[in-house]
Design a protein around this motif. Sequence first.
Motif, PDB file in Angstrom:
ATOM      1  N   ILE A 131       3.858  -3.059 -16.717  1.00 37.22           N
ATOM      2  CA  ILE A 131       5.388  -2.216 -16.222  1.00 37.22           C
ATOM      3  C   ILE A 131       5.115  -1.060 -15.676  1.00 37.22           C
ATOM      4  CG2 ILE A 131       6.730  -0.997 -17.350  1.00 37.22           C
ATOM      5  CD1 ILE A 131       6.572  -2.018 -20.202  1.00 37.22           C
ATOM      6  N   PRO A 132       5.351  -0.987 -14.105  1.00 40.99           N
ATOM      7  CA  PRO A 132       5.336  -0.170 -12.643  1.00 40.99           C
ATOM      8  C   PRO A 132       6.531   1.557 -13.130  1.00 40.99           C
ATOM      9  CG  PRO A 132       6.822  -1.762 -11.929  1.00 40.99           C
ATOM     10  CD  PRO A 132       6.704  -2.807 -13.218  1.00 40.99           C
ATOM     11  N   GLN A 133       5.207   1.794 -13.046  1.00 38.61           N
ATOM     12  CA  GLN A 133       6.325   2.965 -13.172  1.00 38.61           C
ATOM     13  C   GLN A 133       7.446   3.673 -11.798  1.00 38.61           C
ATOM     14  OE1 GLN A 133       5.953   5.957 -15.542  1.00 38.61           O
ATOM     15  NE2 GLN A 133       4.490   4.324 -16.424  1.00 38.61           N
ATOM     16  N   SER A 134       8.171   4.360 -12.380  1.00 41.94           N
ATOM     17  CA  SER A 134       9.338   3.913 -10.795  1.00 41.94           C
ATOM     18  C   SER A 134       8.628   5.622 -10.245  1.00 41.94           C
ATOM     19  CB  SER A 134      10.024   5.460 -11.199  1.00 41.94           C
ATOM     20  OG  SER A 134       9.632   7.051 -12.252  1.00 41.94           O
ATOM     21  N   TRP A 135       8.102   6.035  -9.443  1.00 44.89           N
ATOM     22  CA  TRP A 135       7.023   6.633  -8.928  1.00 44.89           C
ATOM     23  C   TRP A 135       6.417   6.344  -7.857  1.00 44.89           C
ATOM     24  CZ3 TRP A 135       2.515   6.718 -10.151  1.00 44.89           C
ATOM     25  CH2 TRP A 135       2.039   6.802 -11.557  1.00 44.89           C
ATOM     26  N   SER A 136       5.134   4.876  -8.576  1.00 47.76           N
ATOM     27  CA  SER A 136       4.784   4.520  -8.109  1.00 47.76           C
ATOM     28  C   SER A 136       5.490   2.574  -7.550  1.00 47.76           C
ATOM     29  CB  SER A 136       3.845   3.839  -8.841  1.00 47.76           C
ATOM     30  OG  SER A 136       2.527   2.757  -8.087  1.00 47.76           O
ATOM     31  N   LEU A 137       5.326   2.910  -5.948  1.00 41.26           N
ATOM     32  CA  LEU A 137       5.135   2.374  -4.427  1.00 41.26           C
ATOM     33  C   LEU A 137       4.579   0.983  -3.893  1.00 41.26           C
ATOM     34  CD1 LEU A 137       7.350   4.738  -2.641  1.00 41.26           C
ATOM     35  CD2 LEU A 137       7.979   3.858  -5.337  1.00 41.26           C
ATOM     36  N   SER A 138       3.096   1.443  -4.159  1.00 40.73           N
ATOM     37  CA  SER A 138       2.421   0.638  -4.085  1.00 40.73           C
ATOM     38  C   SER A 138       1.267   0.815  -4.409  1.00 40.73           C
ATOM     39  CB  SER A 138       2.112   0.636  -2.178  1.00 40.73           C
ATOM     40  OG  SER A 138       1.485  -0.103  -1.668  1.00 40.73           O
ATOM     41  N   ARG A 139       1.198  -0.532  -5.208  1.00 39.63           N
ATOM     42  CA  ARG A 139      -0.604  -1.055  -5.480  1.00 39.63           C
ATOM     43  C   ARG A 139      -1.223  -1.786  -5.455  1.00 39.63           C
ATOM     44  NH1 ARG A 139       4.038   0.413  -8.578  1.00 39.63           N
ATOM     45  NH2 ARG A 139       4.410  -2.167  -8.684  1.00 39.63           N
ATOM     46  N   ILE A 140      -2.714  -1.485  -5.369  1.00 44.34           N
ATOM     47  CA  ILE A 140      -3.303  -2.680  -4.527  1.00 44.34           C
ATOM     48  C   ILE A 140      -4.778  -2.717  -5.212  1.00 44.34           C
ATOM     49  CG2 ILE A 140      -4.705  -3.548  -2.442  1.00 44.34           C
ATOM     50  CD1 ILE A 140      -1.953  -2.839  -1.020  1.00 44.34           C
ATOM     51  N   SER A 141      -5.721  -4.599  -5.701  1.00 46.29           N
ATOM     52  CA  SER A 141      -6.933  -4.128  -6.507  1.00 46.29           C
ATOM     53  C   SER A 141      -7.573  -4.309  -5.470  1.00 46.29           C
ATOM     54  CB  SER A 141      -6.081  -4.396  -7.969  1.00 46.29           C
ATOM     55  OG  SER A 141      -8.075  -4.108  -8.546  1.00 46.29           O
ATOM     56  N   GLU A 142      -7.728  -4.053  -4.015  1.00 42.02           N
ATOM     57  CA  GLU A 142      -8.777  -4.638  -3.651  1.00 42.02           C
ATOM     58  C   GLU A 142      -9.860  -3.653  -2.974  1.00 42.02           C
ATOM     59  OE1 GLU A 142      -7.277  -6.863  -0.204  1.00 42.02           O
ATOM     60  OE2 GLU A 142      -6.113  -7.585  -1.521  1.00 42.02           O
ATOM     61  N   PHE A 143     -10.965  -4.292  -2.693  1.00 41.02           N
ATOM     62  CA  PHE A 143     -12.220  -3.157  -1.663  1.00 41.02           C
ATOM     63  C   PHE A 143     -11.078  -2.328  -0.677  1.00 41.02           C
ATOM     64  CE2 PHE A 143     -14.988  -5.438  -5.298  1.00 41.02           C
ATOM     65  CZ  PHE A 143     -15.199  -4.337  -5.743  1.00 41.02           C
ATOM     66  N   GLY A 144     -11.319  -1.949  -0.569  1.00 41.77           N
ATOM     67  CA  GLY A 144     -10.672  -1.657   0.851  1.00 41.77           C
ATOM     68  C   GLY A 144     -11.025   0.114   1.199  1.00 41.77           C
ATOM     69  N   TYR A 145     -10.904   0.950   2.134  1.00 42.62           N
ATOM     70  CA  TYR A 145     -10.535   2.321   2.537  1.00 42.62           C
ATOM     71  C   TYR A 145      -9.258   2.678   3.473  1.00 42.62           C
ATOM     72  CZ  TYR A 145     -12.209   0.308   7.273  1.00 42.62           C
ATOM     73  OH  TYR A 145     -11.102  -0.773   8.521  1.00 42.62           O
ATOM     74  N   ALA A 146      -8.427   3.650   3.158  1.00 43.55           N
ATOM     75  CA  ALA A 146      -7.493   4.415   4.461  1.00 43.55           C
ATOM     76  C   ALA A 146      -7.789   4.850   5.473  1.00 43.55           C
ATOM     77  CB  ALA A 146      -7.443   5.514   3.069  1.00 43.55           C
ATOM     78  N   ARG A 147      -7.421   4.431   6.634  1.00 45.59           N
ATOM     79  CA  ARG A 147      -7.945   5.319   7.906  1.00 45.59           C
ATOM     80  C   ARG A 147      -6.341   5.659   8.368  1.00 45.59           C
ATOM     81  NH1 ARG A 147      -5.938   0.020  11.045  1.00 45.59           N
ATOM     82  NH2 ARG A 147      -8.038  -1.076  10.959  1.00 45.59           N
ATOM     83  N   VAL A 148      -6.732   7.207   8.721  1.00 43.28           N
ATOM     84  CA  VAL A 148      -5.270   8.029   8.937  1.00 43.28           C
ATOM     85  C   VAL A 148      -5.223   8.689   9.860  1.00 43.28           C
ATOM     86  CG1 VAL A 148      -4.605   9.745   7.587  1.00 43.28           C
ATOM     87  CG2 VAL A 148      -5.638   8.772   6.091  1.00 43.28           C
ATOM     88  N   HIS A 149      -4.653   8.295  10.826  1.00 42.83           N
ATOM     89  CA  HIS A 149      -4.530   8.724  12.108  1.00 42.83           C
ATOM     90  C   HIS A 149      -2.855  10.500  12.378  1.00 42.83           C
ATOM     91  CE1 HIS A 149      -2.861   9.542  16.129  1.00 42.83           C
ATOM     92  NE2 HIS A 149      -3.503   9.456  16.730  1.00 42.83           N
ATOM     93  N   ALA A 150      -3.325  11.681  12.891  1.00 37.08           N
ATOM     94  CA  ALA A 150      -2.149  12.573  12.669  1.00 37.08           C
ATOM     95  C   ALA A 150      -2.366  12.976  14.078  1.00 37.08           C
ATOM     96  CB  ALA A 150      -2.611  13.451  11.955  1.00 37.08           C
ATOM     97  N   THR A 151      -0.359  12.779  14.421  1.00 32.06           N
ATOM     98  CA  THR A 151       0.054  13.622  15.120  1.00 32.06           C
ATOM     99  C   THR A 151       0.603  14.962  15.063  1.00 32.06           C
ATOM    100  OG1 THR A 151       2.049  13.095  15.592  1.00 32.06           O
ATOM    101  CG2 THR A 151      -0.082  12.281  16.734  1.00 32.06           C
ATOM    102  N   LYS A 152       0.584  15.832  16.278  1.00 34.93           N
ATOM    103  CA  LYS A 152       1.542  17.350  15.132  1.00 34.93           C
ATOM    104  C   LYS A 152       3.056  17.478  14.431  1.00 34.93           C
ATOM    105  CE  LYS A 152      -0.395  20.781  17.129  1.00 34.93           C
ATOM    106  NZ  LYS A 152      -1.328  22.272  16.972  1.00 34.93           N
ATOM    107  N   THR A 153       3.439  15.561  14.789  1.00 39.24           N
ATOM    108  CA  THR A 153       4.405  15.717  14.387  1.00 39.24           C
ATOM    109  C   THR A 153       4.486  14.014  13.657  1.00 39.24           C
ATOM    110  OG1 THR A 153       5.235  13.976  15.896  1.00 39.24           O
ATOM    111  CG2 THR A 153       5.978  16.588  16.513  1.00 39.24           C
TER     112      THR A 153
END
Length: 632
Positions: free
Chosen positions: A585-607
């Motif tokens: 039963i998903p929570q209302s605040w949970s938008l994406s759920r993935i049970s796989e091995f992995g990592y996050a890549r992040v790219h940031a600019t000023k905006t």
Amino acid sequence: MGFAPSRRVGVLLVLLGLCAACSAQLPPPAPPAMLHESFAGKSEFRTVNRRPLESCRNPSPYLSINVSTAGPLPDEAFVNVTVGGVFRPRGSHWVAMITPSNSSVSGCPLSGVNYLETGDTAKLPLLCHYPVKAQRVKSDPGYLGCKKAACQKRDASGGCQVRTCGATLTFHVINFRTDVEFVFFAGGFQTPCLLKRSGVLRFANPAKPLSGHLSSTDSTATSMKITWVSGDGRPQQVQYAGGRAAASVATTFTHKDMCSFSVLPSPAKDFGWHDPGYIHSAVMTGLQPSQSYDYRYGSDSVGWSDTTKFRTPPAAGSDETSFVIYGDMGKAPLDPSVEHYIQPGSIAVTGAVAKEMQTGKVDSIFHIGDISYATGFLAEWDFFLHLIRPLASQVSYMTAIGNHERDYAGSGSVYVTPDSGGECGVAYESYFPMPTAGKDKPWYAIEQGSIHFIVMSTEHSWSEKSEQYNWMEKDLSSVDRSRTPWVIFIGHRPMYSSNVGIIPSVDPDFVASVEPLLLNNKVDLVFFGHVHNYERTCAVYKGKCRGMPRKDASGIDTYDNSNYTAPVHAIVGAGGFSLDGFSLIPQSWSLSRISEFGYARVHATKTSVLVQFVSSGTMEIRDQFRIVKGGR
């Protein structure tokens, strides 16, 4: 997170055992050591030291165990171990790799008083030192069918009178400085008895400088720290940038630095202990941001590392930065061995991140808790450092402390579980010297590009008016948003998770204390680990969505922080440990759920900040979202 409780609980009492001699074949045992079964994650092999021994009955007089290398061991090798002279191959036969070679594999003959003192009334013979690796001999597919047969005795006509069987196993060995021996057992992990020991194998250079890994020292990106391990404590140096050099400072730690109870010794105090050698650190100065340099470390007396190229991160206030972030990695064997606390996804994730780095678009890596999962079995730190070396030797490898690095009852940790196995943060802080406020204060802030990172310890007091709370409040309130418009908050234990287990993943006291700081200081993005999956929230506060993303022209979920509402939380604990699932039963605040091995890549600019969760198995983007503010 692991299998140990993750909430405040009472001290878990652990039964111990002492041991008696197993076989007259054995050399005199090493000095007695008390044994301990920790609940900080268990496997069948981990508890071999708690199993009764039986005498091997009528062993074959032809038994042998031979190792493919007769000379000293190199820094890394895949060693073939051949057992032979076996009359009846059995599935319960196994070979252990022990270090140091004088570790007792027989018994610990102590008095019955010692048994009772530890709470164990079963006076059973036990192994006295934890073997680093083990393999069942039947992993050689020809063993049980005696496909590798040898004739030990022939009759007058040349016919074979005595036929025996053998097998060959391959062990991955790295230079952890102490000598090695392979031991052949019968009886399985449950009731082992010794059959044969190999000769002692020593490393060619136990003092060799190894496992160099980088970290940032400040936000200017004009200096970088390099940390490595050696068996020699004399000063060494790093040579870099075509002629510059910096001397190292060597540290170490001993049994006395580990946490334990007098009658309940932790793994780090007893059969899990392994000498760490010396941890050297040196600071390379006079660098420029976002530039590449060559370096090597060591000395003429102990040898030098290979020359490696690294890249400095962008300085604070520059236009953009890219990083990779994950938690809960650990390590796994590169051979068929059984080891303590295997993290099955760790090899795939490190391999995928290595491919990511080949693009030249990774400025730094953040590993946010549950680093090696050594949990008091200290040789495993060497295997972990070996695993991450291709990554951490090229870019800044920044870390946060987790429960499996710090927690132990009576040590001052918030949670009184035995999850660190008695390490109590000592090994972690030695191997990963971050730019923190001081010893056992593993929180810090650093800036790269357009991001202000604040890294906290969820394992130290975070309650209002605590030292760490006051530091977080001061740091968050002093961020110069004109220089670093984005604030990313990092810790280990999450504030939001849909994982359902016997032990809750979220501590409501932690949320009540720290979450208001995030909102009041307009933290944009929060990364946690501890739960072994990936999950993304809405812009959430006190369990309610205060902002929802909209699809941009590319179909990417986009949060508009020009009118700030609340932080977005992401769990990135899929770095290697066995995966966790989610509530049906998903929570209302949970938008994406993935049970796989992995990592996050992040790219940031000023905006804009773009976050993509990448599956290590396929390198596919499994979820992505963007946070924007100001111009686009």
